[in-house]
Design a protein around this motif. Structure first.
Motif, PDB file in Angstrom:
ATOM      1  N   UNK A 199      43.683  32.384  64.090  1.00 45.32           N
ATOM      2  CA  UNK A 199      42.873  31.647  65.052  1.00 45.32           C
ATOM      3  C   UNK A 199      41.392  31.960  64.846  1.00 45.32           C
ATOM      4  N   UNK A 200      41.073  33.227  64.615  1.00 44.16           N
ATOM      5  CA  UNK A 200      39.680  33.614  64.401  1.00 44.16           C
ATOM      6  C   UNK A 200      39.123  32.968  63.132  1.00 44.16           C
ATOM      7  N   UNK A 201      39.928  32.927  62.077  1.00 46.56           N
ATOM      8  CA  UNK A 201      39.479  32.323  60.815  1.00 46.56           C
ATOM      9  C   UNK A 201      39.260  30.830  60.973  1.00 46.56           C
ATOM     10  N   UNK A 202      40.195  30.145  61.637  1.00 49.89           N
ATOM     11  CA  UNK A 202      40.060  28.706  61.854  1.00 49.89           C
ATOM     12  C   UNK A 202      38.868  28.413  62.751  1.00 49.89           C
ATOM     13  N   UNK A 203      38.627  29.291  63.732  1.00 49.89           N
ATOM     14  CA  UNK A 203      37.488  29.111  64.631  1.00 49.89           C
ATOM     15  C   UNK A 203      36.169  29.196  63.872  1.00 49.89           C
ATOM     16  N   UNK A 204      36.095  30.089  62.891  1.00 53.16           N
ATOM     17  CA  UNK A 204      34.860  30.217  62.113  1.00 53.16           C
ATOM     18  C   UNK A 204      34.596  28.947  61.304  1.00 53.16           C
ATOM     19  N   UNK A 205      35.659  28.336  60.759  1.00 55.27           N
ATOM     20  CA  UNK A 205      35.494  27.059  60.044  1.00 55.27           C
ATOM     21  C   UNK A 205      34.998  25.994  61.017  1.00 55.27           C
ATOM     22  N   UNK A 217      31.142  26.748  56.266  1.00 58.97           N
ATOM     23  CA  UNK A 217      32.474  26.242  56.578  1.00 58.97           C
ATOM     24  C   UNK A 217      33.385  26.336  55.360  1.00 58.97           C
ATOM     25  N   UNK A 218      32.849  26.019  54.199  1.00 52.66           N
ATOM     26  CA  UNK A 218      33.641  26.105  52.967  1.00 52.66           C
ATOM     27  C   UNK A 218      34.011  27.548  52.653  1.00 52.66           C
ATOM     28  N   UNK A 219      33.070  28.450  52.884  1.00 60.93           N
ATOM     29  CA  UNK A 219      33.352  29.867  52.629  1.00 60.93           C
ATOM     30  C   UNK A 219      34.438  30.382  53.562  1.00 60.93           C
ATOM     31  N   UNK A 220      34.346  30.027  54.830  1.00 61.33           N
ATOM     32  CA  UNK A 220      35.363  30.461  55.782  1.00 61.33           C
ATOM     33  C   UNK A 220      36.710  29.793  55.508  1.00 61.33           C
ATOM     34  N   UNK A 221      36.659  28.549  55.023  1.00 60.68           N
ATOM     35  CA  UNK A 221      37.907  27.878  54.661  1.00 60.68           C
ATOM     36  C   UNK A 221      38.625  28.633  53.545  1.00 60.68           C
ATOM     37  N   UNK A 222      37.867  29.102  52.559  1.00 59.00           N
ATOM     38  CA  UNK A 222      38.477  29.828  51.450  1.00 59.00           C
ATOM     39  C   UNK A 222      39.207  31.069  51.951  1.00 59.00           C
ATOM     40  N   UNK A 223      38.598  31.779  52.902  1.00 61.03           N
ATOM     41  CA  UNK A 223      39.249  32.955  53.476  1.00 61.03           C
ATOM     42  C   UNK A 223      40.506  32.560  54.244  1.00 61.03           C
ATOM     43  N   UNK A 224      40.428  31.469  55.003  1.00 60.04           N
ATOM     44  CA  UNK A 224      41.588  30.997  55.751  1.00 60.04           C
ATOM     45  C   UNK A 224      42.696  30.545  54.800  1.00 60.04           C
ATOM     46  N   UNK A 225      42.315  29.881  53.729  1.00 56.77           N
ATOM     47  CA  UNK A 225      43.295  29.394  52.763  1.00 56.77           C
ATOM     48  C   UNK A 225      44.060  30.551  52.124  1.00 56.77           C
ATOM     49  N   UNK A 226      43.363  31.624  51.799  1.00 59.94           N
ATOM     50  CA  UNK A 226      44.019  32.800  51.219  1.00 59.94           C
ATOM     51  C   UNK A 226      45.001  33.421  52.206  1.00 59.94           C
TER      52      UNK A 226
END
Length: 244
Positions: A199-205, A217-226
């Motif tokens: 939830x925290x990762x998706x919230x950052x995106x 947003x792209x950087x946070x997406x990469x972290x969420x994707x991993x």
């Protein structure tokens, strides 16, 4: 059985409460770190991963609520079970704690039977990674209904790859509004399942897209994707724990 493999952090500004909880926890572990307030606890939480974290909700400097938010957003303990310590909570208020990022709560005065439940439910066995944690998190969200929890988890595992692919394509196309819509949906989904770290990762995106910070947003997406790939890789183990 007492084990030093079970690393525990206890944060409480009341010296007597802190000492009593530590003494009780020594039934299971000698590896216990004590913090006298929220700021000291945050220092520990940034530098070491703990198997269990106990936070008093009312502390000076940083309250338990403020601290668990920081933990879920940016620390090595994003996936660590965090238990709220409070003097009182009504059954209908417990969801407020879980929505804030806590996994469970203990009511003062704390008794060994309640600690035993916490240890049994949230301790991550050595060598099992986070599959046990995610299974317990979902079970807690669904009031220990294994059949219902498993059903919804399977639904998540089916929908998550498509949602992440759609979000990735929207970001690659610089389609801000479609990307925001998908990120918002993912954030809501992770809230529903009680997966605080996701939830925290998706919230950052989502927040980066709202602010117009596309690169962030792209950087946070990469972290969420991993994180999503790691969760999907362990889906069999998570579902196995749900059945156990």
């Amino acid at each position: 059985m007492i084990s030093n493999d079970l690393s525990i952090l206890v944060a409480d500004d009341n010296e007597m409460n802190r000492w009593l909880l530590a003494e009780q926890l020594r039934c299971w572990s000698e590896n216990i770190t004590l913090a006298v307030d929220g700021r000291e606890a945050w220092g520990f939480l940034q530098g070491q991963k703990y198997a269990l974290v106990f936070l008093d909700v009312n502390m000076p400097g940083l309250t338990g609520f403020e601290l668990v938010k920081k933990v879920r957003e940016d620390s090595v303990n994003q996936t660590s079970p965090v238990i709220a310590i409070t003097a009182h909570v009504q059954s209908h208020q417990k969801h407020l704690l879980t929505e804030s990022g806590f996994n469970d709560c203990l009511i003062k005065p704390i008794v060994l039977a309640d600690l035993q439940r916490i240890i049994d439910q949230w301790r991550v066995p050595a060598g099992e990674g986070s599959s046990h944690y995610y299974a317990n998190t979902v079970l807690e969200k669904f009031d220990s209904n294994k059949a219902l929890g498993k059903q919804f988890l399977q639904k998540l595992f089916q929908e998550l790859p498509l949602q992440m692919t759609e979000l990735k394509l929207a970001l690659q196309a610089h389609a801000a509004q479609p990307a925001l819509n998908i990120a918002h949906k993912l954030h809501g989904s992770f809230c529903f399942y009680g997966l605080a770290d996701f939830r925290a990762s998706a919230s950052r995106v989502e927040q980066s897209l709202i602010a117009g910070e596309f690169a962030e947003a792209c950087r946070h997406f990469q972290q969420l994707d991993e994180k999503c790939e790691a969760l999907l890789d362990m889906r069999v183990e998570v579902l196995t724990h749900m059945e156990g």
